[in-house]
Design a protein around this motif. Sequence first.
Motif, PDB file in Angstrom:
ATOM      1  N   ASP A 394       0.892  -1.164   0.000  1.00 21.97           N
ATOM      2  CA  ASP A 394       0.000   0.000   0.000  1.00 21.97           C
ATOM      3  C   ASP A 394       0.922   1.203   0.000  1.00 21.97           C
ATOM      4  N   THR A 399       1.771  13.428  -6.409  1.00 26.05           N
ATOM      5  CA  THR A 399       2.352  14.026  -7.614  1.00 26.05           C
ATOM      6  C   THR A 399       3.618  14.798  -7.235  1.00 26.05           C
ATOM      7  N   ASP A 484      -2.035  15.743   3.944  1.00 23.32           N
ATOM      8  CA  ASP A 484      -2.701  14.536   4.451  1.00 23.32           C
ATOM      9  C   ASP A 484      -2.651  14.462   5.974  1.00 23.32           C
ATOM     10  N   ARG A 510      -7.467  13.308  -7.874  1.00 26.26           N
ATOM     11  CA  ARG A 510      -7.422  14.461  -6.997  1.00 26.26           C
ATOM     12  C   ARG A 510      -8.172  15.633  -7.582  1.00 26.26           C
TER      13      ARG A 510
HETATM   14  C1  7RM Z   1       0.197   8.814  -6.252  1.00 29.59           C
HETATM   15  C2  7RM Z   1      -0.960   9.747  -6.174  1.00 29.59           C
HETATM   16  C3  7RM Z   1      -2.022  12.247  -3.799  1.00 29.59           C
HETATM   17  C4  7RM Z   1      -2.976  12.043  -2.653  1.00 29.59           C
HETATM   18  C5  7RM Z   1      -2.287  11.970  -1.327  1.00 29.59           C
HETATM   19  C6  7RM Z   1      -3.257  11.126  -0.521  1.00 29.59           C
HETATM   20  C7  7RM Z   1      -3.787  10.150  -1.545  1.00 29.59           C
HETATM   21  C8  7RM Z   1      -2.156   8.437  -2.426  1.00 29.59           C
HETATM   22  C9  7RM Z   1      -2.355   6.846  -0.949  1.00 29.59           C
HETATM   23  C10 7RM Z   1      -3.192   7.913  -0.573  1.00 29.59           C
HETATM   24  C11 7RM Z   1      -3.852   6.755   1.297  1.00 29.59           C
HETATM   25  C12 7RM Z   1      -2.319   5.692  -0.109  1.00 29.59           C
HETATM   26  N1  7RM Z   1      -0.706  11.065  -6.362  1.00 29.59           N
HETATM   27  N2  7RM Z   1      -3.043   8.876  -1.516  1.00 29.59           N
HETATM   28  N3  7RM Z   1      -1.726   7.206  -2.096  1.00 29.59           N
HETATM   29  N4  7RM Z   1      -3.936   7.858   0.551  1.00 29.59           N
HETATM   30  N5  7RM Z   1      -3.088   5.694   1.003  1.00 29.59           N
HETATM   31  N6  7RM Z   1      -1.575   4.608  -0.392  1.00 29.59           N
HETATM   32  O1  7RM Z   1      -2.063   9.315  -5.978  1.00 29.59           O
HETATM   33  O2  7RM Z   1      -1.111  13.489  -6.351  1.00 29.59           O
HETATM   34  O3  7RM Z   1      -2.743  12.087  -7.433  1.00 29.59           O
HETATM   35  O4  7RM Z   1      -2.660  12.144  -5.048  1.00 29.59           O
HETATM   36  O5  7RM Z   1      -3.629  10.779  -2.804  1.00 29.59           O
HETATM   37  O6  7RM Z   1      -4.309  11.915  -0.053  1.00 29.59           O
HETATM   38  O7  7RM Z   1      -2.087  13.249  -0.797  1.00 29.59           O
HETATM   39  S1  7RM Z   1      -1.819  12.244  -6.362  1.00 29.59           S
END
Ligand code: 7RM
Length: 633
Positions: A394, A399, A484, A510
């Motif tokens: 996980d 980005t 986050d 997003r």
């Molecule tokens: C790679 C990607 C980023 C946002 C990030 C989080 C959420 C991404 C996880 C996650 C929980 C995960 N880039 N997020 N991966 N939340 N577990 N494994 O998604 O820029 O499009 O988004 O996505 O909130 O800030 S992104």
Amino acid sequence: MLRINTLGGYFHEYQKSVSNPEDFWSDIAQTFYWRKKWDTTLEWNFEEPKVEWFKGGKLNITENIFERRMFTHADRPAIIWESNSPDEPSITLTYKQLHEKVCQFANVLLKNGVQKGDRVAIYLPMLPEATIAMLACARVGAVHSVVFAGFSANSLSDRIIDAECKLVLTSDGSYRGGKNIGIKTIVDEALERCPTVEKVIVLKRTGEAINMTPGRDVWWHDETEGVSTENKAQEMDSEDMLFILYTSGSTGKPKGVVHTTGGYMVYTQYTFENVFQIDAGDIYWCSADIGWITGHSYIVYGPLLSGSTVVMFEGIPTYPHVGRFWEIIEKHKVTHFYTAPTAIRSLQASGLDPVTPFNLSSLKVLGTVGEPINVEAWQWYHTHIGKGKCPIVDTWWQTETGGMMISPIAGITPTKPAYATLPLPGIQPILVDSEGKELKGNGVEGNLCIKFPWPSMLRTTYGDHERCRQTYFSTYKGLYFTGDGVKRDEDGYYRILGRVDDVINVSGHRLGTAEVENAINEHPLVNESAVVGYPHDIKGQGIYAYVVLEKDGQSHDKDAMKSSIISTVNKIIGPIAKPDKILIVSGLPKTRSGKIMRRILRKIAEGDGSNLGDITTLLNPEVVEEIKVGAGL
Ligand code: 7RM
């Protein structure tokens, strides 16, 4: 490449990466091909911010994919492409063939006047040519800006204008499930307001009739005809821009996140190989679209730098049947499968009948990315897809981070459902409370920040460095703020709780609530709106829009108004931003200073009309009752 293969090894590497980051990353960077070695490993401060890795180093990232190992890897499959239609044969490109195509297209770019530093927009479906286009840009030192081909003409032109792109690479149409999307028509509409674009190179995919503007539009196949497949790569500085990728934030229009060459290269290969524990002969498939960072880092750069074989899929999980993913895993004997929780949840909802006909025994490692995964989906993935024998990684990242940040190392880090587990080597997370005070120790919950640079972090937001500073480096002094919320449990394991800002995550995409509101407000009969996320069984979060109509709109049929608002959003942003629920209201709850009380709207959207807190200080407390009734509470 330095390979972690025990838990003790992970802790050892982690320790080293924190106590001596420069030595740690130099050792890894040395395994790459640099035309000239760097002068300084790292220079940084998070105030400006300024981050420079391997400064003075000269290289080209595509030489590290191709020339670095052509002697050993020439005949290895690089890309196995699977069509939207199961009846169309798949295509395999070896490293040698991909190299030739990249070099040839690099020559096409040069012939069309593209120079080092120029920006090139890529608006293509999931075809090998999308990868070829990106790598050809990198080969000549042009900066690619890939725009997801599901975005609207308006979103595309915003991005082209912001980056002042000179060239656009696209196709006539795009097959997506049972649909055929006329993407060249979308490009034509977008270009009505993009004066910087001189040329459009159009790939023939669907063969449909399209408009070709003389002097501007040329065919990909005409341009490549007879062009040499040899090209000497442009020499780049480690800190030269590699690409721009637009992403949504809590305010304003999407920002162009800038990644540079050397650090991004080192970090994506390192994390790809370690997190997935990739071996020669493995078949890796990431189901993301190339238009997102996951596609950039873990379909294109990471896997190809590591010399791996990547499956690339043009279609969607449910076409022509809901077992398509599992069919593809069987067909190509996929060993590593990386997808989004939303896809898992939607396939889980179809039960096991679409899964059982397929032989999934080739699988060794499963991955998830993009949003928090719920425990049930994790268990289902583990039991029914991995048959209880495949570790799940996980992977939490963004980005802006360029590569995975907090993630298990497959088969090495003990996992816990819904936990991204532990930081990767080089990543120093820190939790802070809303005042910015560090939350030390375990068993804490707070805002996730990173306190030390890593090689693939964003360098700036294109054309607006102050916005980069403001967004990421000003909330908590001296820290990169992720946006986050996170919990660090008693074992020191990290569980991402989701965004704490006005960003929502819909099916792993997003979106800024402000961005969706602005789109809704473009509707001539809309007076104002407020958008919030709410828990959605499949999508993770759904989009809930509260809309106040203009006087003239109030006499219209409500359902007709709602669908007309949805088409406005489709037009302004694209179908991914379409509200799941629209509630037409007579007013939005506001404070006396005019601020919308989103907290109240969030609670109501969650289906909870109780404990809304003190609403007596609102300017218009009476609308709260009306909204509750409208929402069925
Ligand atoms: C790679 C990607 C980023 C946002 C990030 C989080 C959420 C991404 C996880 C996650 C929980 C995960 N880039 N997020 N991966 N939340 N577990 N494994 O998604 O820029 O499009 O988004 O996505 O909130 O800030 S992104």
